[in-house]
Structure formats: C-alpha cells, structure tokens
Motif scaffolding. Structure first.
Motif, PDB file in Angstrom:
ATOM      1  N   ASN A  90      78.235   7.566  89.257  1.00  0.00           N
ATOM      2  CA  ASN A  90      79.147   8.446  88.415  1.00  0.00           C
ATOM      3  C   ASN A  90      79.940   9.169  89.737  1.00  0.00           C
ATOM      4  O   ASN A  90      81.130   9.521  89.766  1.00  0.00           O
ATOM      5  CB  ASN A  90      78.430   9.477  87.611  1.00  0.00           C
TER       6      ASN A  90
ATOM      7  N   PHE B 133      81.899   7.122  91.863  1.00  0.00           N
ATOM      8  CA  PHE B 133      83.361   6.766  91.140  1.00  0.00           C
ATOM      9  C   PHE B 133      84.414   8.187  91.154  1.00  0.00           C
ATOM     10  O   PHE B 133      85.683   8.172  91.650  1.00  0.00           O
ATOM     11  CB  PHE B 133      83.266   6.667  89.662  1.00  0.00           C
TER      12      PHE B 133
ATOM     13  N   THR C 298      85.594  16.154  82.581  1.00  0.00           N
ATOM     14  CA  THR C 298      86.402  14.880  82.209  1.00  0.00           C
ATOM     15  C   THR C 298      87.564  14.780  81.440  1.00  0.00           C
ATOM     16  O   THR C 298      88.511  14.242  81.399  1.00  0.00           O
ATOM     17  CB  THR C 298      85.196  13.809  81.851  1.00  0.00           C
TER      18      THR C 298
ATOM     19  N   TYR D  62      88.725   5.662  84.115  1.00  0.00           N
ATOM     20  CA  TYR D  62      87.933   6.559  83.175  1.00  0.00           C
ATOM     21  C   TYR D  62      87.145   5.921  81.917  1.00  0.00           C
ATOM     22  O   TYR D  62      86.109   6.231  81.550  1.00  0.00           O
ATOM     23  CB  TYR D  62      88.766   7.635  83.033  1.00  0.00           C
TER      24      TYR D  62
ATOM     25  N   LYS E 212      84.569   3.614  83.228  1.00  0.00           N
ATOM     26  CA  LYS E 212      83.526   4.511  83.445  1.00  0.00           C
ATOM     27  C   LYS E 212      82.678   5.037  82.209  1.00  0.00           C
ATOM     28  O   LYS E 212      81.215   4.751  82.219  1.00  0.00           O
ATOM     29  CB  LYS E 212      83.829   5.738  84.380  1.00  0.00           C
TER      30      LYS E 212
ATOM     31  N   LEU F 239      78.901   3.646  81.837  1.00  0.00           N
ATOM     32  CA  LEU F 239      77.770   4.576  81.920  1.00  0.00           C
ATOM     33  C   LEU F 239      77.536   5.332  80.577  1.00  0.00           C
ATOM     34  O   LEU F 239      76.377   5.781  80.315  1.00  0.00           O
ATOM     35  CB  LEU F 239      78.160   5.655  83.004  1.00  0.00           C
TER      36      LEU F 239
END
Lengths: 69, 196
Positions: B17, B20, B77, B132, B135, B139
């Motif tokens: 994370n 990234f 985010t 994003y 990701k 995750l």
C-alpha cells in the motif's frame, strides 16, 4: 480567483502537515469548490453556453460532406 | 522471538500500500516538476485550464501526504479519487475545446511524443484512477492498512517525508507563479501580469 485556489490548497497542505486535520480538510474542500467554480466560469461562453457546437458535425457539415452532397 | 508466517503475511499489504502511494506521489511530483521546467525553461505560459489540471494533480497528492503523515485512511483515498476525477473532467473538456482547429483555439505548448498537455492529463488521470481501482481490488478493505503507520517501514517513511516536503515546496512555487502570472484576476497566456 486562480490565486485563491492555489492559496487555499497551499494552506490545506501546510495545515495538514502541521497536524490540524479538520481545518486542513475544510481548506481543501474550499479549494476544490473554488476550482470547480473557476472551471465552470472558464468553459462558459456567452455565445454557446456550455455547448460545444464545433463538435456537432451533423448540423455543421464538414467541407468534404458538402462537396459530396 | 521470530515472527511466525501469519504475521509476515499480514505485514505484506501495508508495505504494498505505501509503496503504491509513494510511487503515485513520486510520479506526480516528476510530472509537476517537468511542467515548471517547461514553463520557465521554454517560456510556455500555462492556460487557466492547465493550471486547474496542475491543481488537481496536487489534490491527488493531498490524500497521499495525509496518509503518510497521519496514518492510512480511506477518507484520504476519497480525496485523491475526487481530484483524479476532477483532473479527468477538466482535461477532457480542454481537449474537446481544442480538438477541432478554429480561430483562437489551438493546443497550447509543445507536444511530447505527439501529445499536448491536456491529452497527457487525460492519460495521467486514467492511470491514477485505474491504479487506485486495481489497488482497491487487490488489497481490498484491510484493517492492517489502517493500523500500520508508514513509520513501521523506515526506508519508505524517510522517502515519503522528503517527497512530501518537496511537493509542498513545489505547490508554494506554483502559488507564487500563479500570482505573478494572473495577479488576483483572470489568467492569460501572453504575459506575466505582474512583470508587465
């Protein structure tokens, strides 16, 4: 107006770095609101409004279409 | 006492994370630095929509820097995604403004690999949004992301601190540049307002 957008953004970054999370969020949201307002102001045309008539090729035939007709 | 396998597996996602986030931050910092070099090295003044695209790129970094500074949060985010969408909207509109040649409307600045700044901005926005999305898909929602600060990874923490401070300094330079170019009024691309 653009100066206000960048000023509030810079304030948000500095305040966030120093640890005042809530105030940083407020500054950041204000900067986004100012940026959206400025964006709408920049793209608005008194003649066309928000339309983009140069893309409407059906009503405004291209030269080669006129020749073909 | 050595960490067991389950602990090692739990530590992997936070590292990914932060790697990234660091990658996105460094990428955007490089792009914004290149924009400043082109502005002052080649004398290419940015148009108002170009400046809004720069603002949106800084906005993407706002959420990332908060994640580095105060721990990971999905709210941050959200801030980054919001600015990514804003970047995409502004860039698409600017591309559509200039896509059909007509008097007073043409792409501003020099082309890089055949693409001008607004088209590159579309590419950048799409890359950020897709990254994003991937990701989040890989995750997912993971409590260990929120419970693990970047300080748990000293190398990442040091790099993140330097990159974050560089980005804030770059924003300050951009702010001064905007004031010199636009003053407190509308922006134009033919001269710096405060320099006559």
């Amino acid at each position: 107006m653009m100066a206000a957008v960048f000023a509030t953004a810079l304030l948000a970054f500095v305040v966030a770095w120093r640890g005042h999370q809530r105030f940083a969020s407020v500054c950041f949201l204000v900067s986004i609101a100012l940026a959206v307002g400025l964006f709408l102001y920049e793209i608005y045309s008194p003649e066309y409004g928000f339309r983009m008539p140069w893309l409407q090729t059906l009503d405004n035939p291209m030269p080669w279409m006129a020749r073909r007709g | 006492m050595p960490a067991d396998d389950s602990t090692a597996r739990l530590r992997l996602p936070p590292e990914l994370n932060y790697a990234f986030l660091l990658l996105v931050l460094l990428g955007i910092a490089a792009i914004l630095t290149a924009a400043m070099v082109l502005q002052y090295g080649s004398g290419e003044l940015p148009c108002p929509l170009c400046l809004l695209e720069r603002f949106a790129m800084f906005g993407i970094c706002f959420g990332i820097i908060r994640n580095f500074r105060h721990g990971f949060s999905y709210r941050n985010t959200g801030y980054s995604l919001l600015c990514g969408i804003f970047l995409l909207v502004v860039a698409v509109r600017q591309t559509l403004l200039d896509i059909y040649p007509r008097p007073g409307h043409a792409y501003i600045g020099s082309a890089i690999f055949g693409l001008h700044m607004p088209v590159w901005s579309i590419v950048i926005a799409l890359c950020v949004l897709i990254a994003y999305a991937v990701k989040l898909a890989v995750l997912g929602e993971n409590a260990s992301l929120r419970d693990t600060a970047i300080d748990a990874f000293p190398a990442f923490a040091r790099l993140a601190r330097v990159a974050s401070l560089y980005l804030i300094a770059l924003l300050a330079v951009n702010f001064v540049s905007v004031v010199i170019q636009c003053g407190l009024g509308e922006c134009h691309t033919f001269s710096y307002r405060l320099l006559g």
